[in-house]
Motif scaffolding. Structure first.
Motif, mmCIF file in Angstrom:
data_model
loop_
_atom_site.group_PDB
_atom_site.id
_atom_site.type_symbol
_atom_site.label_atom_id
_atom_site.label_comp_id
_atom_site.label_asym_id
_atom_site.label_seq_id
_atom_site.Cartn_x
_atom_site.Cartn_y
_atom_site.Cartn_z
ATOM 1 N N ALA A 55 0.830 -1.208 0.000
ATOM 2 C CA ALA A 55 0.000 0.000 0.000
ATOM 3 C C ALA A 55 0.863 1.256 0.000
ATOM 4 O O ALA A 55 0.591 2.210 -0.737
ATOM 5 N N VAL A 56 1.905 1.260 0.821
ATOM 6 C CA VAL A 56 2.796 2.428 0.872
ATOM 7 C C VAL A 56 3.469 2.653 -0.471
ATOM 8 O O VAL A 56 3.572 3.788 -0.963
ATOM 9 N N LEU A 57 3.910 1.576 -1.113
ATOM 10 C CA LEU A 57 4.595 1.701 -2.401
ATOM 11 C C LEU A 57 3.660 2.233 -3.481
ATOM 12 O O LEU A 57 4.049 3.099 -4.284
ATOM 13 N N THR A 58 2.434 1.725 -3.538
ATOM 14 C CA THR A 58 1.504 2.199 -4.566
ATOM 15 C C THR A 58 1.075 3.641 -4.308
ATOM 16 O O THR A 58 0.924 4.421 -5.253
ATOM 17 N N ILE A 59 0.904 4.008 -3.048
ATOM 18 C CA ILE A 59 0.530 5.385 -2.720
ATOM 19 C C ILE A 59 1.642 6.349 -3.128
ATOM 20 O O ILE A 59 1.382 7.451 -3.632
ATOM 21 N N ALA A 60 2.889 5.949 -2.910
ATOM 22 C CA ALA A 60 4.006 6.823 -3.266
ATOM 23 C C ALA A 60 4.282 6.824 -4.767
ATOM 24 O O ALA A 60 4.651 7.857 -5.339
ATOM 25 N N PHE A 61 4.081 5.672 -5.429
ATOM 26 C CA PHE A 61 4.457 5.563 -6.834
ATOM 27 C C PHE A 61 3.483 6.287 -7.768
ATOM 28 O O PHE A 61 3.912 6.909 -8.746
ATOM 29 N N ASN A 62 2.197 6.200 -7.491
ATOM 30 C CA ASN A 62 1.202 6.717 -8.438
ATOM 31 C C ASN A 62 1.384 8.190 -8.787
ATOM 32 O O ASN A 62 1.485 8.544 -9.961
ATOM 33 N N PRO A 63 1.429 9.107 -7.822
ATOM 34 C CA PRO A 63 1.625 10.514 -8.199
ATOM 35 C C PRO A 63 2.989 10.768 -8.825
ATOM 36 O O PRO A 63 3.118 11.644 -9.692
ATOM 37 N N LEU A 64 3.999 10.005 -8.390
ATOM 38 C CA LEU A 64 5.316 10.154 -9.012
ATOM 39 C C LEU A 64 5.262 9.776 -10.486
ATOM 40 O O LEU A 64 5.814 10.480 -11.346
#
Length: 228
Positions: A55-64
């Motif tokens: 969850a943390v990885l997808t939350i950080a990756f998407n806007p990036l």
């Protein structure tokens, strides 16, 4: 620095530097530190849980992802040339953003179901608050989408697809970034009404959900595409 009464006197320091407190960090005994707050927090969050990490990885990756791709397109126009049209390029990017947001919602839901839950959130009042936040989030996200349009929501300005004037209708007349606030309200509300086991020790028993699992997609199925 200040001078004495003698005009020819050399400047003297107004204060004398003292030794470092406690003799420096090397002399601090960290074993004496009070870790009760950290212990309490780790009773409700297991940072090593695979679903939490996902969850943390997808939350950080998407806007990036969408910011990097959109800025790259704005500078090079390579996507527009590859698809033969800025509209097709924008639609293609929007599809990938939506798919990534569905993945993020699923990972977020699984993380909420696998983590322990505070007893204070397992109440009718907390559930009502979660529903209210979800309702607010849906209103902000959908009204933002209708106000901006599809290309306006999914970074069309980076592809050269511009509106005739700045959008000032609701909800942009009350918030600067209503879609971001709406997405935040959606996920906060969903976190509150999720149904994992009551709070307790982080372990296999504490992670067993006591309610029915969500559908296969999981989570609030709302895109969090960046507003213009």
């Amino acid at each position: 620095m200040k001078r004495s009464g003698d005009p020819g006197a050399k400047p003297t320091s107004s204060s004398v530097a003292g030794p470092d407190c406690c003799g420096g960090l090397g002399n601090i005994d960290f074993r004496q530190a009070d870790l009760c707050v950290m212990t309490w927090l780790l009773g409700y969050v297991d940072p090593l849980d695979p679903s939490f990490v996902a969850a943390v990885l997808t939350i950080a990756f998407n806007p990036l992802y969408w910011n990097v791709v959109a800025r790259w397109e704005h500078k090079t126009r390579k996507l527009s040339r590859a698809f033969g049209s800025p509209y097709l390029a924008c639609y293609s990017l929007s599809v990938t953003i939506l798919l990534l947001n569905f993945l993020r919602s699923h990972c977020f839901t699984q993380a909420m179901l696998s983590q322990p839950k505070m007893e204070s959130l397992d109440t009718p009042a907390a559930y009502s608050l979660g529903l209210a936040l979800l309702g607010l989030g849906v209103v902000l996200v959908l009204s933002s989408f209708f106000a901006l349009g599809f290309t306006g929501t999914f970074l069309g300005d980076y592809f050269g697809i511009l509106k005739e004037a700045r959008v000032t209708v609701f909800p942009f007349n009350i918030l600067d970034n209503p879609m971001y606030w709406g997405s935040t309200a959606n996920y906060l509300g969903w976190a509150i009404i999720s149904s994992p086991a009551p709070a307790g020790a982080v372990g296999s028993e504490a992670r067993q959900p006591h309610g029915p699992a969500p559908d296969s997609a999981g989570g609030p199925h709302l895109h969090g595409g960046p507003p213009v």
